[in-house]
Design an enzyme around this catalytic site. Structure first.
Site, PDB file in Angstrom:
ATOM      1  N   ASP A  13       7.743   0.495  -6.512  1.00  9.04           N
ATOM      2  CA  ASP A  13       7.633  -0.758  -7.264  1.00  9.04           C
ATOM      3  C   ASP A  13       8.501  -0.778  -8.512  1.00  9.04           C
ATOM      4  OD1 ASP A  13       5.669  -1.534  -5.360  1.00  9.04           O
ATOM      5  OD2 ASP A  13       4.303  -0.195  -6.400  1.00  9.04           O
ATOM      6  N   HIS A  42       9.082  -4.827  -0.503  1.00 11.25           N
ATOM      7  CA  HIS A  42      10.207  -5.072  -1.407  1.00 11.25           C
ATOM      8  C   HIS A  42      10.315  -6.569  -1.680  1.00 11.25           C
ATOM      9  CE1 HIS A  42      12.351  -1.022  -0.438  1.00 11.25           C
ATOM     10  NE2 HIS A  42      11.159  -0.879  -0.958  1.00 11.25           N
TER      11      HIS A  42
HETATM   12  P1  IMP Z   1      -0.062   5.446   1.958  1.00 13.25           P
HETATM   13  O1  IMP Z   1       1.331   5.972   2.057  1.00 13.25           O
HETATM   14  O2  IMP Z   1      -0.125   3.975   2.292  1.00 13.25           O
HETATM   15  O3  IMP Z   1      -1.063   6.243   2.703  1.00 13.25           O
HETATM   16  O4  IMP Z   1      -0.487   5.543   0.425  1.00 13.25           O
HETATM   17  C1  IMP Z   1      -0.475   6.788  -0.262  1.00 13.25           C
HETATM   18  C2  IMP Z   1      -0.201   6.593  -1.728  1.00 13.25           C
HETATM   19  O5  IMP Z   1       1.130   6.061  -1.893  1.00 13.25           O
HETATM   20  C3  IMP Z   1      -1.120   5.575  -2.413  1.00 13.25           C
HETATM   21  O6  IMP Z   1      -1.278   5.949  -3.783  1.00 13.25           O
HETATM   22  C4  IMP Z   1      -0.326   4.286  -2.339  1.00 13.25           C
HETATM   23  O7  IMP Z   1      -0.699   3.381  -3.332  1.00 13.25           O
HETATM   24  C5  IMP Z   1       1.071   4.801  -2.546  1.00 13.25           C
HETATM   25  N1  IMP Z   1       2.098   3.951  -1.933  1.00 13.25           N
HETATM   26  C6  IMP Z   1       2.463   3.913  -0.633  1.00 13.25           C
HETATM   27  N2  IMP Z   1       3.453   3.024  -0.447  1.00 13.25           N
HETATM   28  C7  IMP Z   1       3.730   2.504  -1.657  1.00 13.25           C
HETATM   29  C8  IMP Z   1       4.686   1.546  -2.129  1.00 13.25           C
HETATM   30  O8  IMP Z   1       5.508   1.002  -1.416  1.00 13.25           O
HETATM   31  N3  IMP Z   1       4.666   1.272  -3.467  1.00 13.25           N
HETATM   32  C9  IMP Z   1       3.806   1.873  -4.296  1.00 13.25           C
HETATM   33  N4  IMP Z   1       2.893   2.773  -3.910  1.00 13.25           N
HETATM   34  C10 IMP Z   1       2.867   3.085  -2.600  1.00 13.25           C
HETATM   35 MG    MG Z   2       6.632  -2.380  -3.615  1.00 11.94          MG
END
Ligand code: IMP
Ligand code: MG
Length: 339
Positions: A13, A42
């Site tokens: 982000d 995105h």
């Molecule tokens: P997961 O990859 O969806 O299992 O999430 C694991 C960790 O990564 C969590 O803390 C999510 O909030 C973070 N996370 C996963 N994808 C993103 C993203 O695109 N932006 C920000 N945080 C992410």
């Molecule tokens: Mg994002």
């Protein structure tokens, strides 16, 4: 002409979508490849519209750029078809035959996991469960789905041949360095490596082909879900400073902290970054809003950017000053770093 990788320097982000959209419009690359998976959203603001993209590269805003999804990426078919229609890119959109496909059962499996939903704060998009199946060699790939016929291709070959022809190619990384499975704040990380080398690998280009690594930082740090966030401020204070954001995939409130020079330096190291982009400078310095020339930035804003450069040891080439894709101060020509 070179290959550039856009990579996140903090916890995701950082505004990679906005920087990618600017690079698309300004540099008009021949091709762009999206990595990662549908947990990463995105955001692109262009022509009075807002797109939140989870499959299609943010580079779609340039109509001549061929758009691809990396073999190392994971998609959901419903999200893929919806975005292809919304962006109108069918005909210049290619999915690698080996791209992984997330199924409903992967989402269900993650929702049942107290570890992922509670402790880790996963986005619960089924990405980790699908990655696990891929490692176990049970995951279905794009080539297994007849409805993708006509969109399938060999992305590694396309990209390497484009580079052989001297064309400009960008790789769009996802999430951020400190969500990396290897280099992040394990176990509070995502299910893949999120550094530049990993994205090159996801696409199928070797390290010697990479010319520029653009690490994207926001002018403050946010993170969603669990895990350490040095210097974290309370939500009330984040709101006062204009730092309170909502996650684009899950709608959750993001935690916030001031710009972190130690993390940023480490991100430069882990990615071998050659240049940095800093987004949302207008949030720290409201008079910077909408500015597109370096000289027109407030003096304190320029001093802050120069401090970032001196601490990181690489130039800050692109500076975001608003949501729109063109709200950027582009210093590449002044710094002699044009392609
Ligand atoms: P997961 O990859 O969806 O299992 O999430 C694991 C960790 O990564 C969590 O803390 C999510 O909030 C973070 N996370 C996963 N994808 C993103 C993203 O695109 N932006 C920000 N945080 C992410
Ligand atoms: Mg994002």
């Amino acid at each position: 002409m070179p290959l550039g990788i856009v990579v996140g320097g903090f916890f995701g982000d950082e505004g990679k979508g906005k920087i990618a959209a600017y690079l698309a419009l300004k540099d008009k690359p021949a091709a762009a490849v999206r990595c990662g998976a549908v947990n990463a959203g995105h955001t692109v603001v262009y022509n009075g519209r807002v797109w939140k993209l989870r499959v299609v590269p943010s580079f779609f805003v340039n109509p001549s750029t061929r758009l691809m999804v990396a073999p190392g990426a994971l998609v959901r078919l419903d999200v893929l078809f919806r975005e292809v229609e919304e962006t109108g890119v069918r005909g210049r959109f290619l999915v690698d035959a080996n791209t992984g496909v997330i199924e409903d059962r992967h989402v269900e499996e993650e929702r049942r996991s107290a570890h992922l939903s509670g402790r880790i704060g996963s986005t619960l998009q089924g990405v980790g469960a699908a990655m696990a199946d891929r490692v176990l060699r049970k995951l279905k790939l794009a080539r297994d789905y007849p409805e993708l016929r006509g969109m399938l291709g060999d992305v590694a070959l396309e990209v390497n041949e484009a580079l052989d022809r001297g064309e400009l190619v960008y790789i769009e990384g996802t999430q951020g360095t400190f969500l990396s499975l290897y280099h992040g704040t394990y176990p509070y990380v995502t299910s893949r490596d999120t550094t530049a080398s990993a994205f090159a690998s996801e696409v199928g280009v070797g390290p010697r082909r990479v010319d520029e690594v653009i690490v994207v930082f926001k002018s403050y740090v946010t993170r969603v879900g669990g895990g350490p966030l040095p210097g974290e401020i309370p939500p009330k204070e984040a709101e006062r400073r204009g730092w309170l954001e909502r996650a684009s995939v899950t709608g959750r409130l993001r935690r916030a902290a001031p710009f972190n020079f130690d993390l940023a330096r480490r991100a430069v190291m882990l990615n071998s970054a050659s240049q940095a982009a800093v987004t949302k400078l207008d949030i720290l310095f409201p008079e910077a809003r909408g500015v597109r020339e370096w000289e027109r930035l407030p003096r304190e804003a320029r001093a802050w950017v120069e401090e970032v450069e001196s601490q990181l040891g690489i130039p800050v080439t692109l500076i975001g000053t608003g949501e729109g894709a063109f709200d950027v101060v582009d210093r590449r020509r002044d710094l002699g770093l044009e392609w």
